[in-house]
Design a protein around this motif. Sequence first.
Motif, PDB file in Angstrom:
ATOM      1  N   LEU A 141     -11.422  19.467 -21.679  1.00 25.58           N
ATOM      2  CA  LEU A 141     -10.037  19.378 -21.238  1.00 25.58           C
ATOM      3  C   LEU A 141      -9.181  20.510 -21.816  1.00 25.58           C
ATOM      4  N   VAL A 142      -9.118  20.594 -23.134  1.00 26.37           N
ATOM      5  CA  VAL A 142      -8.219  21.565 -23.764  1.00 26.37           C
ATOM      6  C   VAL A 142      -8.678  22.995 -23.486  1.00 26.37           C
ATOM      7  N   TRP A 143      -9.976  23.287 -23.700  1.00 29.88           N
ATOM      8  CA  TRP A 143     -10.462  24.640 -23.493  1.00 29.88           C
ATOM      9  C   TRP A 143     -10.348  25.090 -22.029  1.00 29.88           C
ATOM     10  N   PRO A 144     -10.774  24.289 -21.042  1.00 28.21           N
ATOM     11  CA  PRO A 144     -10.559  24.710 -19.645  1.00 28.21           C
ATOM     12  C   PRO A 144      -9.083  24.889 -19.298  1.00 28.21           C
ATOM     13  N   LEU A 145      -8.213  24.047 -19.870  1.00 24.14           N
ATOM     14  CA  LEU A 145      -6.780  24.191 -19.605  1.00 24.14           C
ATOM     15  C   LEU A 145      -6.262  25.533 -20.114  1.00 24.14           C
ATOM     16  N   LEU A 146      -6.623  25.885 -21.345  1.00 25.46           N
ATOM     17  CA  LEU A 146      -6.147  27.136 -21.931  1.00 25.46           C
ATOM     18  C   LEU A 146      -6.722  28.346 -21.199  1.00 25.46           C
ATOM     19  N   THR A 147      -8.010  28.300 -20.878  1.00 28.18           N
ATOM     20  CA  THR A 147      -8.609  29.429 -20.154  1.00 28.18           C
ATOM     21  C   THR A 147      -8.033  29.543 -18.747  1.00 28.18           C
ATOM     22  N   GLY A 148      -7.749  28.398 -18.120  1.00 28.58           N
ATOM     23  CA  GLY A 148      -7.141  28.430 -16.791  1.00 28.58           C
ATOM     24  C   GLY A 148      -5.760  29.079 -16.814  1.00 28.58           C
ATOM     25  N   ILE A 149      -4.987  28.752 -17.844  1.00 26.95           N
ATOM     26  CA  ILE A 149      -3.668  29.377 -17.983  1.00 26.95           C
ATOM     27  C   ILE A 149      -3.811  30.887 -18.179  1.00 26.95           C
ATOM     28  N   TYR A 150      -4.773  31.280 -19.004  1.00 29.35           N
ATOM     29  CA  TYR A 150      -4.985  32.721 -19.228  1.00 29.35           C
ATOM     30  C   TYR A 150      -5.399  33.421 -17.935  1.00 29.35           C
ATOM     31  N   TYR A 151      -6.370  32.846 -17.223  1.00 29.90           N
ATOM     32  CA  TYR A 151      -6.860  33.492 -16.001  1.00 29.90           C
ATOM     33  C   TYR A 151      -5.796  33.532 -14.905  1.00 29.90           C
ATOM     34  N   SER A 152      -4.803  32.658 -14.983  1.00 31.57           N
ATOM     35  CA  SER A 152      -3.748  32.671 -13.966  1.00 31.57           C
ATOM     36  C   SER A 152      -2.888  33.931 -14.068  1.00 31.57           C
ATOM     37  N   PHE A 153      -2.960  34.611 -15.195  1.00 31.55           N
ATOM     38  CA  PHE A 153      -2.221  35.862 -15.366  1.00 31.55           C
ATOM     39  C   PHE A 153      -3.117  37.082 -15.158  1.00 31.55           C
ATOM     40  N   THR A 154      -4.310  36.876 -14.619  1.00 29.87           N
ATOM     41  CA  THR A 154      -5.254  37.982 -14.445  1.00 29.87           C
ATOM     42  C   THR A 154      -5.778  38.018 -13.012  1.00 29.87           C
ATOM     43  N   GLU A 155      -6.418  39.124 -12.683  1.00 39.08           N
ATOM     44  CA  GLU A 155      -7.135  39.271 -11.420  1.00 39.08           C
ATOM     45  C   GLU A 155      -8.591  39.491 -11.767  1.00 39.08           C
ATOM     46  N   TYR A 156      -9.476  38.639 -11.245  1.00 41.53           N
ATOM     47  CA  TYR A 156     -10.882  38.765 -11.635  1.00 41.53           C
ATOM     48  C   TYR A 156     -11.769  38.104 -10.589  1.00 41.53           C
ATOM     49  N   THR A 157     -13.024  38.452 -10.633  1.00 44.09           N
ATOM     50  CA  THR A 157     -14.068  37.776  -9.877  1.00 44.09           C
ATOM     51  C   THR A 157     -15.169  37.402 -10.862  1.00 44.09           C
ATOM     52  N   THR A 158     -16.154  36.689 -10.377  1.00 42.42           N
ATOM     53  CA  THR A 158     -17.241  36.255 -11.269  1.00 42.42           C
ATOM     54  C   THR A 158     -18.087  37.420 -11.762  1.00 42.42           C
ATOM     55  N   LEU A 159     -18.004  38.587 -11.084  1.00 44.30           N
ATOM     56  CA  LEU A 159     -18.842  39.740 -11.448  1.00 44.30           C
ATOM     57  C   LEU A 159     -18.065  40.825 -12.174  1.00 44.30           C
ATOM     58  N   THR A 160     -16.750  40.682 -12.288  1.00 40.79           N
ATOM     59  CA  THR A 160     -15.945  41.703 -12.957  1.00 40.79           C
ATOM     60  C   THR A 160     -15.101  41.054 -14.036  1.00 40.79           C
ATOM     61  N   PRO A 161     -14.805  41.786 -15.084  1.00 39.73           N
ATOM     62  CA  PRO A 161     -13.963  41.223 -16.144  1.00 39.73           C
ATOM     63  C   PRO A 161     -12.527  41.047 -15.653  1.00 39.73           C
ATOM     64  N   PRO A 162     -11.782  40.112 -16.229  1.00 39.35           N
ATOM     65  CA  PRO A 162     -10.398  39.876 -15.803  1.00 39.35           C
ATOM     66  C   PRO A 162      -9.496  41.043 -16.145  1.00 39.35           C
ATOM     67  N   VAL A 163      -8.572  41.336 -15.232  1.00 40.15           N
ATOM     68  CA  VAL A 163      -7.586  42.397 -15.432  1.00 40.15           C
ATOM     69  C   VAL A 163      -6.200  41.759 -15.456  1.00 40.15           C
ATOM     70  N   TRP A 164      -5.431  42.039 -16.490  1.00 41.82           N
ATOM     71  CA  TRP A 164      -4.114  41.429 -16.661  1.00 41.82           C
ATOM     72  C   TRP A 164      -3.157  41.928 -15.577  1.00 41.82           C
ATOM     73  N   VAL A 165      -2.538  40.989 -14.843  1.00 45.12           N
ATOM     74  CA  VAL A 165      -1.586  41.339 -13.780  1.00 45.12           C
ATOM     75  C   VAL A 165      -0.235  40.671 -13.990  1.00 45.12           C
ATOM     76  N   GLY A 166      -0.071  39.941 -15.076  1.00 45.51           N
ATOM     77  CA  GLY A 166       1.223  39.317 -15.367  1.00 45.51           C
ATOM     78  C   GLY A 166       1.551  38.185 -14.419  1.00 45.51           C
ATOM     79  N   LEU A 167       2.740  38.225 -13.838  1.00 43.17           N
ATOM     80  CA  LEU A 167       3.226  37.143 -12.974  1.00 43.17           C
ATOM     81  C   LEU A 167       2.932  37.380 -11.496  1.00 43.17           C
ATOM     82  N   ASP A 168       2.082  38.347 -11.178  1.00 47.17           N
ATOM     83  CA  ASP A 168       1.818  38.656  -9.764  1.00 47.17           C
ATOM     84  C   ASP A 168       1.237  37.465  -9.013  1.00 47.17           C
ATOM     85  N   ASN A 169       0.324  36.744  -9.655  1.00 50.15           N
ATOM     86  CA  ASN A 169      -0.286  35.582  -8.987  1.00 50.15           C
ATOM     87  C   ASN A 169       0.750  34.505  -8.692  1.00 50.15           C
ATOM     88  N   TYR A 170       1.676  34.302  -9.618  1.00 47.30           N
ATOM     89  CA  TYR A 170       2.703  33.278  -9.408  1.00 47.30           C
ATOM     90  C   TYR A 170       3.690  33.711  -8.329  1.00 47.30           C
TER      91      TYR A 170
END
Length: 212
Positions: free
Chosen positions: A39-68
């Motif tokens: 629960l806690v770990w998936p929640l925190l990682t989900g929040i982090y990934y929401s500020f990034t652009e990534y796929t399963t084959l590439t590392p996440p790239v920080w995009v800030g509030l673009d997704n929101y």
Amino acid sequence: MSATTTRSSGTPARRRRPDDTKLALLFILPATIGLLVFLVWPLLTGIYYSFTEYTTLTPPVWVGLDNYQAMLADPVFWNSLKVTILYVLINIGVQTVVALVIAVLMQRLTQSTWLRSLVLAPYLVSNVVAAIVFLWMLDTQLGIVNIFLDAIGVGTIQFWASETWVIPTVALVNVWRHMGYTALLIFAGLQAIPEQLYEAARTEGAGEIQMF
């Protein structure tokens, strides 16, 4: 007799209660690990990934509030939010009212254990069984509910295919499954109210609604 062998005749000292803190921590450790991992770990990682652009084959790239910003501009998001609010209002609203009525009736009319078990029965039915039963009952052609509606002149309703009916249908099926459990929770709370309060209210001439 020497002073070292004599015992005082006073009140014996109370036995010290053993400290169960370590044992308690041991018992809650598995649940705590599960809570953190699932629960806690998936929640925190989900929040982090929401500020990034990534796929399963590439590392996440920080995009800030673009997704929101993209989410707020997406009509699908607002439609999903509207559907969710409608579902919650129907589910929680109807379930609470019906459960409250059942709990009050159980308290005022009967406190039979058999009746409580009957009220709780829908909650014990598995999700798969409940889904199949209501899928058949509300079927457009063969469902007993639509056969009854045709018989009284209402006509056939497409409970599972209509945009108007599908959310209320799913919400009310969930109400049927959980209203007994909710009623028992409310019933337990009503049982904690001292009977003297009701007796005093009756003495003062209060009616059922006022006592409620």
